[in-house]
Design a protein around this motif. Structure first.
Motif, PDB file in Angstrom:
ATOM      1  N   LEU A 115     -24.160 -38.723  29.888  1.00 53.71           N
ATOM      2  CA  LEU A 115     -23.990 -37.836  29.990  1.00 53.71           C
ATOM      3  C   LEU A 115     -24.159 -36.493  30.052  1.00 53.71           C
ATOM      4  O   LEU A 115     -23.961 -36.336  28.201  1.00 53.71           O
ATOM      5  N   GLU A 119     -18.811 -33.812  24.082  1.00 54.87           N
ATOM      6  CA  GLU A 119     -17.237 -34.910  24.321  1.00 54.87           C
ATOM      7  C   GLU A 119     -16.855 -34.256  22.948  1.00 54.87           C
ATOM      8  O   GLU A 119     -17.564 -34.036  21.630  1.00 54.87           O
ATOM      9  N   THR A 125     -15.567 -38.169  27.716  1.00 52.94           N
ATOM     10  CA  THR A 125     -16.115 -39.988  28.081  1.00 52.94           C
ATOM     11  C   THR A 125     -15.859 -40.686  28.787  1.00 52.94           C
ATOM     12  O   THR A 125     -15.921 -41.806  29.111  1.00 52.94           O
ATOM     13  N   THR A 126     -14.259 -40.537  27.968  1.00 51.11           N
ATOM     14  CA  THR A 126     -13.095 -41.409  28.564  1.00 51.11           C
ATOM     15  C   THR A 126     -12.750 -41.602  30.813  1.00 51.11           C
ATOM     16  O   THR A 126     -12.945 -42.948  31.054  1.00 51.11           O
ATOM     17  N   ALA A 129     -15.777 -42.555  31.440  1.00 49.99           N
ATOM     18  CA  ALA A 129     -16.310 -43.515  31.601  1.00 49.99           C
ATOM     19  C   ALA A 129     -15.341 -44.349  32.587  1.00 49.99           C
ATOM     20  O   ALA A 129     -15.959 -45.306  33.513  1.00 49.99           O
ATOM     21  N   VAL A 145     -20.440 -44.647  27.302  1.00 50.40           N
ATOM     22  CA  VAL A 145     -21.084 -43.370  28.097  1.00 50.40           C
ATOM     23  C   VAL A 145     -21.954 -42.639  26.712  1.00 50.40           C
ATOM     24  O   VAL A 145     -20.721 -42.367  25.419  1.00 50.40           O
ATOM     25  N   GLU A 146     -22.893 -42.275  26.462  1.00 51.49           N
ATOM     26  CA  GLU A 146     -23.555 -41.910  25.267  1.00 51.49           C
ATOM     27  C   GLU A 146     -24.401 -40.009  26.027  1.00 51.49           C
ATOM     28  O   GLU A 146     -24.123 -39.670  27.049  1.00 51.49           O
ATOM     29  N   LEU A 147     -23.899 -39.104  25.078  1.00 49.76           N
ATOM     30  CA  LEU A 147     -24.334 -38.177  24.683  1.00 49.76           C
ATOM     31  C   LEU A 147     -25.690 -37.492  25.423  1.00 49.76           C
ATOM     32  O   LEU A 147     -26.774 -38.419  24.311  1.00 49.76           O
ATOM     33  N   ASP A 252     -13.253 -43.790  22.729  1.00 47.35           N
ATOM     34  CA  ASP A 252     -13.616 -43.616  21.624  1.00 47.35           C
ATOM     35  C   ASP A 252     -11.986 -43.427  20.636  1.00 47.35           C
ATOM     36  O   ASP A 252     -12.416 -43.509  18.943  1.00 47.35           O
ATOM     37  N   GLN A 428     -21.216 -35.814  19.037  1.00 49.03           N
ATOM     38  CA  GLN A 428     -20.127 -35.283  19.424  1.00 49.03           C
ATOM     39  C   GLN A 428     -19.273 -34.137  18.567  1.00 49.03           C
ATOM     40  O   GLN A 428     -19.489 -34.865  16.678  1.00 49.03           O
TER      41      GLN A 428
END
Length: 771
Positions: A115, A119, A125-126, A129, A145-147, A252, A428
């Motif tokens: 992403l 976040e 992220t939700t 996803a 989902v990873e930053l 998360d 995050q």
């Protein structure tokens, strides 16, 4: 399997045509559409750049044609923000690189999406996803989902702000996932010797009509084959959504409540030692001398004491030892740019800078009103923090960053390193509200690490964050509305604000550098652009004008949730109530008569109905209602207030209706609106910063009176209207302005007073910490 794609947008009929053009443009392995059967790379990129412009023009024209007949006799012309808003500009600027997304399907079936946004607790992220899972027909639990790290090649496309993340990512993320789905289907078709069109996908697997199935993980390697022939991929139509639009819990949430989620200071970076900074007694003050340097360096656990541009940094074995050493420092300080400024001087400057109103109230009744709003801290739960490891030939940074590209570019230049030798990791963050558009901590940590020649773990204390962090600017507002025979003939609003700092630019170094140009060219141009593309009146109030004047103060500022709209539209909604009273109308009915569209009235009607507008209230208690529209979304807020205990005025109930076009995650929208309500309760009733000779008096949550649980209503209901469009509007900033107006209006009706200065209860009821 990994893939990059070009975005499509169903609403503008952009062709998918992913694979051949991807391979040519990005050097990727995807090759499916034969060369020569689709548009060339040049024509595709031209279409990609042109399409958002055409879409904006088409959308604005369609909205104008579809506008409902006004109940008002004197209609208002569209404002700039009605035609093109700031989110539209960001989407247009980011279009050339919006396709540069990375998605991987691993052999165990895990789907990883990188992403290119931050976040900060907003639930992005939700939502992303959900989009990925929807298009891949995969369980949400399979999506990670990873930053993404700072990626300068994205240009304007990695800035998180202006309620724009879901809006700008909605099309590209869906197309990326749809492309991955098409490749998985093609791999299964090749394995089984059947036509891809005979296959379906569900629950993370490809299925054949004869009952055969293949999990995505089993197909991942084959789907990544460069020679695979792939049919075109198109995202689902809205009618086919099974997950998007459904209330969904945060992906998360468990990690948050169990402490497993890692923020910056939780990261285990080898050798990084705790660090704090002794800061000046006034904003922007400078270090002249440290008189007891040797004694502090000899204190237990102290490793380094170095002077940087922002103060004196102490690095120690533990944070406790670093804080003790910081407190022991004896420093002689130089002046800062705002040393002589206190609240009285700031308000006088803003009043003097407010332009005059143009329409003289000679022949008609009118309402005149002036408002003052105090400085406000962003006050995120996680204070400013960063980890930096700077060596002679490279640097690595970790921090919560909403503009990581310009952070990386600025840090590289400051350290004298090539950009390729600086890596910036986005972590995050525990809140932002605009604060993390700036990367103060990351730059400061890099400078300290360079001076100490070791990795450091920098933490701003709560007092640092409250007193020396950036803040929402103080503003002064002058409004005049003329009316006659129940009609509003003109509505003028003049705003004077302490200058908002936009020197992060649009998230990269070109516009950030341009923002540093002299007053009237750089930062001021960005301020005017943002004001004009966000602030608008939703009412037919005849001749309507809104204008901004900014005053340089030397006080560190930054965009604060809703930026100009929270105060500007909040003040306007107060005047709308006063206009209703002057014309003998009910505030709800008055608004309904002057709103421009049925979509606006639907939101207002929902809040009034569900909130039982007009119900009898005890003396000292009252209802208030207000409306706001921004970023293609609209909301109405109805609150009830109890002022019978003047020492504890409380909002006791709130009903919010919201229409964002296409709601991706209604539960996330509910959270956003409740967050906006809490911000409005805080800043309308008690929370603000007292500036005293160049420094805020407030130094902690106990002094900066943010709403606590006992200050917030137990009865809050949020009604997310069903989808009214095919694309989502913005939501992150939407909830504050209407709630500000509703709370102020309820207070006015309960007390019989006119609210003019905010927060309403702004006494210094605490003993300030020493400077």
């Amino acid at each position: 399997m990994a893939g990059r794609h070009h975005a499509t947008n169903e609403s503008t009929d952009r062709a998918a045509n992913d694979d051949a053009n991807d391979a040519e443009a990005n050097g990727d392995a995807d090759r499916g559409t034969p060369r020569g059967t689709g548009p060339s790379r040049r024509s595709f990129l031209t279409h990609l750049v042109a399409a958002p412009t055409l879409a904006l023009v088409t959308r604005a024209t369609a909205d104008a044609l579809a506008a409902q007949p006004a109940h008002a006799v004197v209609p208002s012309l569209p404002a700039i923000a009605d035609v093109i808003d700031l989110g539209d500009l960001f989407i247009l600027a980011g279009a050339p690189t919006s396709a540069l997304l990375a998605l991987a399907v691993e052999t165990d079936g895990t789907i990883r999406f990188r992403l290119p946004r931050e976040e900060v607790g907003q639930g992005l992220t939700t939502a992303v996803a959900m989009l990925v899972a929807e298009e891949l027909d995969a369980p949400l639990a399979h999506v990670r989902v990873e930053l993404d790290d700072a990626r300068p090649e994205l240009l304007f496309n990695q800035l998180t702000g202006s309620s724009n993340s879901v809006r700008s990512l909605y099309g590209p993320v869906r197309q990326c996932a749809a492309t991955a789905r098409a490749r998985l289907v093609a791999a299964a078709a090749h394995r089984w010797g059947v036509s891809p069109t005979s296959l379906t996908t569900a629950n993370g697997a490809v299925r054949a009509t004869d009952g055969r199935t293949a999990d995505y993980g089993d197909l991942a390697a084959a789907a990544a084959d460069p020679g695979l022939v792939v049919l075109g991929a198109s995202p689902k139509k809205r009618a086919g959504h099974t997950l998007v639009g459904q209330p969904t819990g945060r992906v998360d949430a468990r990690a948050m409540v169990t402490g497993a989620l890692q923020y910056t200071l939780d990261l285990d970076v080898p050798g990084a030692k705790p660090c704090v900074v002794r800061r000046p007694p006034t904003l922007g003050g400078t270090v002249r001398t440290v008189t007891n340097l040797a004694a502090v360096r000899a204190m237990p656990g102290v490793l380094h004491v170095v002077t940087v541009a922002t103060g004196v940094a102490v690095v120690a074995e533990t944070f406790g030892q670093a804080i003790d050493a910081k407190s022991a420092l004896q420093v002689t300080w130089g002046p800062g740019p705002a040393d002589r400024l206190s609240d009285t001087e700031i308000r006088a400057k803003l009043r003097a800078a407010t332009p005059p109103l143009l329409v003289p109230p000679l022949l008609t009744p009118y309402v005149d009103a002036e408002f003052d709003f105090a400085f406000v801290s962003h006050a995120p739960m996680e204070t400013n923090s960063a980890i930096a490891d700077v060596r002679e030939d490279r640097a690595e940074i970790w921090s919560g960053l909403k503009s990581p590209i310009v952070a990386r570019e600025t840090i590289a230049a400051d350290l004298g390193l090539p950009l390729s030798k600086v890596q910036v990791h986005v972590v995050q963050a525990g809140g932002s509200f605009g604060r993390r558009l700036f990367f103060d901590a990351a730059l400061e940590a890099a400078r300290i690490s360079k001076a100490c020649r070791r990795p450091v773990r920098l933490m701003w204390t709560r007092v640092d964050d409250t007193r020396h962090g950036r803040m929402r600017p103080a503003t002064h507002h002058r409004i005049r509305a003329t009316h006659l025979l129940g009609e509003v003939l003109s509505f003028e609003h003049r705003v004077a604000a302490a200058e908002t700092d936009f020197r992060h630019g649009l998230g990269e170094i070109i516009t950030a550098t341009a923002a540093h140009l002299p007053l009237g060219i750089g930062n001021a141009t960005l301020a005017q652009t943002l004001f004009l593309t966000t602030v608008k009146s939703p009412y037919h109030f005849g001749l309507t004008t809104q204008a901004l004047t900014e005053v340089p103060t030397g006080i560190p500022t930054a965009s604060w949730r809703s930026v100009y709209s929270a105060n500007t539209r909040g003040a306007e909604e107060i005047v709308v109530d006063e206009l209703a009273a002057r014309t003998g109308r009910d505030p709800y009915a008055f608004r309904r008569s002057f709103l421009k569209t049925d979509a606006q009235r639907a939101v207002l009607d929902k809040a009034a109905k569900e909130g039982n507008w007009g119900r009898p209230m005890e003396a000292g208690c009252a209802q208030g209602i207000a409306f706001h529209e921004e970023y293609k979304s609209r909301t109405a807020c109805l609150v009830e207030i109890d002022t019978r205990d003047p020492d504890h005025v409380r909002v006791t109930r709130a009903v919010i209706a919201v229409d964002v076009g296409l709601p991706v995650n209604p539960r996330g929208l509910e959270a956003q609106m409740i967050g906006g309500l809490t911000d409005a309760i805080s800043t309308t009733l008690r929370a603000g910063l007292h500036l005293d000779k160049g420094l805020p008096l407030e130094g902690s949550y106990s002094q900066f009176h943010w709403a606590k649980q006992r200050d917030t209503p137990r009865d809050v209901r949020v009604f997310v209207l069903p989808a009214t469009g095919d694309e989502p509007g913005g939501a992150g900033e939407l909830g504050v302005p209407a709630a500000v107006g509703a709370i102020a209006n309820a207070w006015a009706r309960a007390t019989g007073s006119e609210p003019r200065s905010f927060p309403l209860d702004f006494d210094v009821d605490f003993t300030p910490y020493p400077r």
